[in-house]
Design a protein around this motif. Structure first.
Motif, mmCIF file in Angstrom:
data_model
loop_
_atom_site.group_PDB
_atom_site.id
_atom_site.type_symbol
_atom_site.label_atom_id
_atom_site.label_comp_id
_atom_site.label_asym_id
_atom_site.label_seq_id
_atom_site.Cartn_x
_atom_site.Cartn_y
_atom_site.Cartn_z
ATOM 1 N N LEU A 95 0.819 -1.222 0.000
ATOM 2 C CA LEU A 95 0.000 0.000 0.000
ATOM 3 C C LEU A 95 0.846 1.263 0.000
ATOM 4 O O LEU A 95 0.301 2.363 -0.123
ATOM 5 C CB LEU A 95 -0.922 0.014 1.227
ATOM 6 C CG LEU A 95 -1.992 -1.078 1.318
ATOM 7 C CD1 LEU A 95 -2.801 -0.905 2.592
ATOM 8 C CD2 LEU A 95 -2.900 -1.043 0.097
ATOM 9 N N VAL A 111 0.578 3.868 -3.149
ATOM 10 C CA VAL A 111 -0.682 4.611 -3.165
ATOM 11 C C VAL A 111 -0.742 5.595 -2.007
ATOM 12 O O VAL A 111 -1.180 6.745 -2.149
ATOM 13 C CB VAL A 111 -1.873 3.634 -3.107
ATOM 14 C CG1 VAL A 111 -3.187 4.398 -2.962
ATOM 15 C CG2 VAL A 111 -1.894 2.767 -4.353
ATOM 16 N N ALA A 140 -7.334 1.305 -1.940
ATOM 17 C CA ALA A 140 -6.190 0.491 -2.363
ATOM 18 C C ALA A 140 -6.113 -0.802 -1.560
ATOM 19 O O ALA A 140 -5.752 -1.862 -2.105
ATOM 20 C CB ALA A 140 -4.902 1.286 -2.193
ATOM 21 N N THR A 157 -10.467 -0.202 -7.610
ATOM 22 C CA THR A 157 -9.829 0.757 -8.520
ATOM 23 C C THR A 157 -10.697 1.975 -8.763
ATOM 24 O O THR A 157 -10.195 3.115 -8.824
ATOM 25 C CB THR A 157 -9.512 0.062 -9.853
ATOM 26 O OG1 THR A 157 -8.747 -1.122 -9.607
ATOM 27 C CG2 THR A 157 -8.740 0.991 -10.774
ATOM 28 N N LEU A 213 -10.514 4.292 -5.867
ATOM 29 C CA LEU A 213 -9.181 4.881 -5.804
ATOM 30 C C LEU A 213 -9.044 6.031 -6.792
ATOM 31 O O LEU A 213 -8.517 7.097 -6.458
ATOM 32 C CB LEU A 213 -8.136 3.803 -6.078
ATOM 33 C CG LEU A 213 -6.673 4.258 -6.081
ATOM 34 C CD1 LEU A 213 -6.285 4.829 -4.720
ATOM 35 C CD2 LEU A 213 -5.753 3.099 -6.467
#
Length: 550
Positions: A150, A153, A241, A246, A249
């Motif tokens: 992670l 991100v 994330a 997606t 995000l």
């Protein structure tokens, strides 16, 4: 000349400004008072660093726990904490941040782009910004240790979050400066703002009611209503994330980009207006007016009680208080905080016993809080004099009368606040008994009288100019801050020992007698200090005039 001389690039302009600021700092340190002030601020920064490092551990533990236990949806709580801290603290402690004076920079041939970068860069020098960056770094370390997948991100979301926060903070500060240029708007908005900040102390009660327990705190349901704000967007990006969502995000990262673009555009507009010479002033345009009737001269002295110079200084201090919205609102906060403390710990006697806090502890605690808040300005009592400081040395007035007038007015304010706060405590908790009640009053008298002489010495030796109705750059000298802090700790320790001695000896009247003797001794020391302080004022005359008349 602009057509003949080629303008340096943005990087060169920033380098020149940085060199100028460094040379100004070195030149200012040639004065002894500025060196002491710098030492005081370094000590304050060291104390703040301890708090920041401690909270770094808390943010690391929180982020590590959320990310490793499948609770990534709780991450908005951490980002919201940083967001509120970053936006609120610079307003509350405006005097301790880096002071960006646009008018001074506009004396130089800066380009608009360099002007914007400098304004934005100063936003990273605030205490709130530095501490927030440390906390975000600790969260990134937690992600690297707990769930390294992670980290990319979270780094992108945190970077956008930082840029949004610094841009938004500079934008809010710029607009507040424009709004506060008008006195009526300044007083109204500052009043609402301070009261709202005080009301935040009641959030603990709301958290107890709506916080809830279980796998998802109920407070997160309230955060969902603000999912479009930067704190929620950054936290939800990490949560998306973690869940491999997606679409969410992309939406959250896109939301942060929209915030960054909108805030940057608005900040560019504000800085462009200032770059083009926007003048912020509350002075009214001159107009012809009718000459009113001539006022009669009124004697300010009270025969047999106060001399005319002392009464005149007290009247002037009263006008300073009513004209300065920040100082006037500071008198409203202590009673509100007393109500908060009684709501938190003293809803009824059974609740007090449940918290393990006897009712009689509230009275000395309220006294200590009032003294801490209300007596700090005494250590820089000439802050608002400005050019008027010269009148004290030209008029046939002894400096001891000036000091007595300022001190008497401060004692009167403390007495009124103490009466109101003790009245609130009696209403909320009940009368604690005559011995403890008198012990609280005599302890307050000792705490005030024990500080006045030292506060007068600090005001004469380490003055710091302030302006009525302004937030930016309004702080005491670093030495004055630490002097007040040390003296109040010493007097608080003495008062605590005396109060505990009464409990240990089983004699509830012992603190009253001891505090009465200490107050009499402090009063004698204060009276004896007035003449030496008058001599000190003559020696510090040039320093006072130079500092306060700039």
């Amino acid at each position: 000349m602009a057509d003949v001389i080629q303008m340096p690039g943005v990087r060169e302009q920033l380098k020149l400004i940085a060199g100028l600021r460094w040379n100004m700092l070195k030149n200012n340190l040639q004065r002894k008072n500025n060196r002491w002030d710098l030492i005081g601020m370094i000590l304050a920064a060291a104390g703040g660093a301890v708090v920041v490092v401690g909270l770094c551990v808390a943010f690391y533990a929180g982020a590590y726990f959320f990310l490793t236990t499948g609770r990534a949806s709780w991450m908005p709580l951490l980002y919201w904490t940083i967001f509120l801290w970053w936006q609120v603290v610079p307003v509350l402690v405006a005097g301790f941040g880096a002071n960006f004076e646009f008018r001074n920079l506009l004396r130089f041939s800066l380009s608009l782009r360099a002007f914007y970068i400098l304004g934005l860069g100063y936003g990273f020098a605030d205490f709130a910004a530095v501490s927030s960056l440390c906390w975000i770094a600790s969260m990134l370390v937690a992600a690297a240790v707990g769930r390294v997948q992670l980290l990319p991100v979270m780094m992108v979301a945190s970077l956008l979050f930082v840029l949004v926060n610094v841009t938004l903070e500079r934008l809010i500060g710029s607009w507040l400066e424009k709004i506060f240029a008008k006195r009526r708007a300044r007083e109204l908005l500052v009043g609402l703002f301070v009261l709202s900040m005080v009301s935040m102390n009641f959030l603990n009660l709301a958290m107890q009611h709506w916080g809830g327990r279980g796998s998802r705190p109920r407070i997160l349901h309230l955060v969902a209503y603000f999912s479009w704000l930067p704190g929620s967007l950054a936290g939800n990006a990490v949560a998306a994330a973690s869940d491999a969502d997606t679409q969410s995000l992309v939406l959250t990262v896109g939301g942060l980009l929209v915030w960054l673009g909108a805030a940057s555009g608005l900040l560019w507009i504000r800085y462009r207006a200032q770059y083009l010479g926007e003048e912020l002033s509350e002075s009214a345009a001159p107009s012809a007016g009718k000459r009113g009737p001539r006022r009669r001269s009124v004697s300010l002295g009270l025969p047999g009680f106060l001399s005319p110079p002392v009464a005149g200084v007290m009247r002037k201090e009263f006008h300073y208080l009513t004209r300065n919205g920040f100082s006037f609102l500071a008198l409203i906060i202590p009673p509100i905080m007393v109500i908060f403390f009684t709501m938190e710990f003293a809803g009824n006697n059974s609740q007090i016993r449940e918290h393990g806090l006897p009712p009689q502890f509230f009275f000395p605690a309220a006294m200590a809080y009032l003294i801490l808040i209300l007596l700090s300005p005494a250590y820089n009592s000439f802050a608002f004099e400005g050019h008027g400081i010269q009148s004290y040395f030209m008029a046939p007035v002894r400096m001891r009368d000036v000091l007595v007038g300022k001190n008497l007015f401060l004692v009167s304010v403390v007495a009124v606040e103490l009466v109101i706060s003790l009245g609130v405590l009696v209403w909320r908790i009940g009368f604690p008994g005559l011995p403890l009640f008198l012990s609280t009053i005599t302890a307050a008298a000792f705490a005030v009288m024990g500080q006045l002489a030292i506060a007068n010495w600090s005001a004469l030796s380490f003055p710091k100019k302030m302006e009525i109705g302004k937030m930016k750059g309004q702080r005491n000298s670093g030495v004055a801050v630490w002097t007040a802090f040390g003296v109040q700790i010493l007097i608080g320790g003495i008062a605590t020992i005396v109060l505990l001695a009464g409990r240990w000896s089983g004699n509830p009247w012992l603190p009253v007698v001891v505090f009465a003797g200490l107050t009499a001794a402090a009063l004698g020391g204060y009276v004896a200090s007035l003449d030496p302080l008058s001599v000190l004022a003559e020696r510090k005359k040039e320093l006072l005039i130079e500092t306060l008349c700039r």
